[in-house]
Structure formats: structure tokens, C-alpha cells
Design an enzyme around this catalytic site. Structure first.
Site, mmCIF file in Angstrom:
data_model
loop_
_atom_site.group_PDB
_atom_site.id
_atom_site.type_symbol
_atom_site.label_atom_id
_atom_site.label_comp_id
_atom_site.label_asym_id
_atom_site.label_seq_id
_atom_site.Cartn_x
_atom_site.Cartn_y
_atom_site.Cartn_z
ATOM 1 N N ASN A 69 0.807 -1.236 0.000
ATOM 2 C CA ASN A 69 0.000 0.000 0.000
ATOM 3 C C ASN A 69 0.835 1.278 0.000
ATOM 4 O OD1 ASN A 69 -2.297 -1.626 0.103
ATOM 5 N ND2 ASN A 69 -2.204 -1.702 2.349
ATOM 6 N N ARG A 70 2.015 1.179 -0.538
ATOM 7 C CA ARG A 70 2.929 2.339 -0.589
ATOM 8 C C ARG A 70 3.306 2.871 0.789
ATOM 9 N NH1 ARG A 70 4.145 3.932 -5.487
ATOM 10 N NH2 ARG A 70 2.911 3.034 -7.156
ATOM 11 N N LEU A 71 3.074 2.051 1.813
ATOM 12 C CA LEU A 71 3.461 2.494 3.160
ATOM 13 C C LEU A 71 4.884 1.983 3.440
ATOM 14 C CD1 LEU A 71 0.071 1.944 5.023
ATOM 15 C CD2 LEU A 71 1.020 4.039 4.055
ATOM 16 N N HIS A 72 5.800 2.473 2.641
ATOM 17 C CA HIS A 72 7.177 1.987 2.691
ATOM 18 C C HIS A 72 7.878 2.424 3.977
ATOM 19 C CE1 HIS A 72 6.116 1.403 -1.428
ATOM 20 N NE2 HIS A 72 6.078 2.700 -1.669
#
Ligand SMILES: Cc1cc2nc3c(=O)[nH]c(=O)nc-3n(C[C@H](O)[C@H](O)[C@H](O)COP(=O)(O)O)c2cc1C
Length: 199
Positions: free
Chosen positions: A176-179
Site C-alpha cells: 500500500n505504498r506504506l514503505h
């Protein structure tokens, strides 16, 4: 996933750890890095170079000391480097000052190069205009004859630079692009401080 506890206090050690993991995973050209410099007007310029050594000072690469990048580094001895290791979903960004390594260190590395690369270092006036490819190949042929049966010395205009980091960022891709992102910055007393950044 990357947590604060995973990180070495020394970013060069952390970098080496990730680099070794990229080698183990057989990432293509794991040692390829995009190096950005700035030109005399302050405009950025970037190209891919190969990392050839990691030591306690920093990251070492080799190039022509009369190339465009060398001219830029002469005027502004700072650079940024980026690595991208797709299978690991990892990016590393490095910034710092750049200086030439010693002639003895460059000599030692040049000796390990295949003969063809040694001749190439002599033949190519890197970043200068070539009228055609024949000119380059003819120069190579002449050099081959000149050095037949002899050791090829390092050209004085070819050697290494060391990028001495003052800033690192380690980026681990997550869902979820929560890198996960962690930066290392030197504080006033010269120690490294580690901070988590928003993705
Ligand atoms: C995968 C890859 C690796 C490269 N490695 C080097 C290198 O180690 N040293 C080098 O001088 N150029 C290397 N090059 C070529 C540079 O990208 C660049 O074309 C050259 O250094 C001239 O850059 P400049 O005109 O900005 O000085 C490499 C290119 C690629 C695509």
C-alpha cells in the site's frame, strides 16, 4: 519490512549489509549506482557508474579525470548516489563530498583490470566529441601494438574517487505504498542520527 532495531548505528556497515544481500540475491548490476553531480550553472547531471569498493571512508568508483563529471566535481566536489535493488524492493540514497583517492590506490585497482579495459582507459577521451567510431578503434589498435607484451601503466587521467557520505537513506518497499524509510544524518558533534521518514 525495516525497523529501527534492524539498523546498524554505522550507515556504511548498514549499506554493506544490504549490498551483500543484493549480491546474494544476484541482483543484476547490484553495484550500479546513479551518481548525480551539478554543472557550473548549478544544474544537475546524472549517470550510472559502478561501485568498486566500500571502505571506512566511503564508496569508491573509477572514471576519467578529464570527463564531464570530473570537471563538475572539480568545481563542486559533492555528489548524490542512488542504488535500486528491485527483487529486494530496496533503494539506498547517499550524499556527500567527493575526493580523488591516492594514485597508489588507483594504480592497485588499475592492475586488476582486464587488458582490454586498461587499453580502453587510454583510448577514450571520455565525454569529448568523437568524429566517428573508426577514430576510437584506430586509437585502440595503435595502443595494442604499443603495449604488446608489456604491462600497461595507468593513465594519469584515469583513477578513483571516494564519495564520503554525510547523509544516507534506506528505503524498504512495503504494501500500500506504506514503505519504510530511515535517514542517517550527522549531528553537530559528528555522530550519526537516525530518523524514520514518511513514505
Ligand atoms: C551499467 C553502467 C556502468 C557504468 N560504469 C561506469 C564506470 O564505472 N565508470 C565510468 O567512468 N563510466 C561508467 N559508465 C558510463 C557512464 O554512465 C557515463 O556515460 C560516462 O562515465 C561519462 O559520463 P560524464 O560525461 O558525465 O563524465 C557506466 C554506464 C553504465 C550504463
Amino acid at each position: 519490512m525495516l525497523t529501527r532495531d534492524d539498523l546498524d548505528e554505522d550507515p556504511l556497515k548498514q549499506f554493506d549489509r544490504w549490498f551483500q544481500e543484493a549480491l546474494k540475491k544476484q541482483v543484476d548490476f547490484a553495484n550500479a549506482m546513479t551518481i548525480a553531480t551539478v554543472d557550473e550553472s548549478g544544474a544537475p547531471d546524472a549517470r550510472v557508474l559502478l561501485l568498486k569498493e566500500i571502505n571506512s571512508e566511503g564508496l569508491v568508483f573509477f572514471t576519467n579525470y578529464e570527463s564531464v563529471k570530473a570537471r563538475q566535481l572539480g568545481l563542486n566536489p559533492h555528489a548524490a548516489a542512488v542504488f535500486w535493488w528491485p527483487v529486494l524492493e530496496r533503494q539506498v540514497r547517499v550524499r556527500g563530498g567527493v575526493s580523488k583517492i591516492s594514485a597508489a590506490q588507483s594504480d592497485a585497482y588499475f592492475k586488476t583490470r582486464p587488458r582490454g579495459s586498461q587499453l580502453g582507459a587510454w583510448a577514450s577521451k571520455q565525454s569529448q566529441v568523437l568524429q566517428d567510431r573508426v577514430e576510437l578503434e584506430a586509437t585502440c589498435l595503435k595502443l595494442e601494438q604499443r603495449y604488446r607484451g608489456k604491462e600497461i601503466p595507468r593513465p594519469e587521467n584515469w583513477g578513483g574517487y571516494c564519495l564520503k557520505p554525510n547523509h544516507f537513506e534506506f528505503w524498504q518497499g512495503r504494501e500500500n505504498r506504506l514503505h519504510d524509510r530511515f535517514e542517517y544524518d550527522r549531528n553537530k558533534s559528528g555522530d550519526w542520527e537516525i530518523r524514520r521518514l514518511a513514505p
